[in-house]
Motif scaffolding. Sequence first.
Motif, short mmCIF file in Angstrom:
data_model
loop_
_atom_site.label_atom_id
_atom_site.label_comp_id
_atom_site.label_asym_id
_atom_site.label_seq_id
_atom_site.Cartn_x
_atom_site.Cartn_y
_atom_site.Cartn_z
N VAL A 77 0.78 -1.18 0.12
CA VAL A 77 -0.02 -0.02 -0.16
C VAL A 77 0.91 1.31 -0.20
CG1 VAL A 77 -1.90 1.48 1.12
CG2 VAL A 77 -1.90 -1.18 1.22
N TYR A 78 0.58 1.99 -0.87
CA TYR A 78 1.39 3.48 -1.16
C TYR A 78 0.96 4.75 0.06
CZ TYR A 78 3.58 7.80 -3.05
OH TYR A 78 4.53 8.68 -3.22
N VAL A 101 7.43 17.77 6.22
CA VAL A 101 7.36 16.80 5.27
C VAL A 101 7.41 15.71 5.49
CG1 VAL A 101 8.85 16.22 3.03
CG2 VAL A 101 8.91 18.59 3.83
N VAL A 102 6.16 14.84 5.50
CA VAL A 102 6.01 13.66 5.84
C VAL A 102 6.29 12.64 4.71
CG1 VAL A 102 4.58 11.75 6.89
CG2 VAL A 102 4.55 14.15 7.73
N HIS A 103 7.40 12.09 4.56
CA HIS A 103 7.84 11.36 3.29
C HIS A 103 6.72 10.22 2.94
CE1 HIS A 103 11.65 13.31 2.64
NE2 HIS A 103 11.52 13.23 3.82
N ALA A 104 6.55 9.86 1.69
CA ALA A 104 5.73 8.93 1.23
C ALA A 104 6.54 7.65 1.24
CB ALA A 104 5.20 9.22 -0.29
N GLY A 105 5.92 6.37 1.35
CA GLY A 105 6.19 5.21 1.23
C GLY A 105 5.52 3.92 1.01
N TRP A 106 6.08 2.83 1.08
CA TRP A 106 5.18 1.61 0.86
C TRP A 106 5.09 0.71 1.91
CZ3 TRP A 106 2.58 0.87 -3.71
CH2 TRP A 106 3.10 1.62 -4.79
N ALA A 107 3.85 0.45 2.43
CA ALA A 107 3.70 -0.58 3.43
C ALA A 107 3.44 -1.96 3.08
CB ALA A 107 2.52 -0.12 4.30
N PRO A 108 4.48 -2.74 3.12
CA PRO A 108 4.13 -4.18 2.41
C PRO A 108 3.67 -5.06 3.49
CG PRO A 108 6.71 -3.76 3.29
CD PRO A 108 5.98 -2.55 3.56
#
Length: 197
Positions: A77-78, A101-108
């Motif tokens: 999930v992005y 700035v809360v960086h985007a990321g992936w939750a695998p």
Amino acid sequence: VSVLFLKKHFTIIGLACVLSVPAVDAGAEGFAINEWSAEGVAMGGARMFAENDAANIAYNPASITKVRGEAFKQSAVYISPHGKYTAYDATGKSIDEGKNVVHAGWAPGNYYVKQLNDKDWIGVGLFSRFGMISEFERDSKVASNAFFSRLNGASLTPTYARKFDNKWSAAVGAEVNYVGLELQKNAFALGGVPTGL
């Protein structure tokens, strides 16, 4: 005393206990991740009683008894959060504001469930419960607290579930958590001049 009488009153007492527990927001200051599967996000988190979904290990381990045979799921999930901040002094006056700035990321998420027989299931999940990367401007007044924060987390959850009848099932398992935290902050010398750390 009849069994029906006890069953009825046990249900009423149990319901009263559940409803009397205060609601707790487990957001953990924005670090908690609830996006354990893409399908779960699309369904607004309503995966508690999903059929044939191995990701139930994260949402409701007892409901892995709804898996028929075997189920395997990989999901990512992005997540793209955004934030702003306002800093106040002791009198309540605003002294600084800016962008967080809360960086985007992936939750695998990786999940596997196997039905052993009509009563027993086993499963394992590897997913994130916590994670975030947050950054402030280095010259801001809040940078002495931390201008860069990185929180990484992974949970491994081996699970055993048993189905008692068509309505009741229960699960037991372990949850092994890894959490890593990195903080970068400015050190202020006398007079409030940032020296860098």
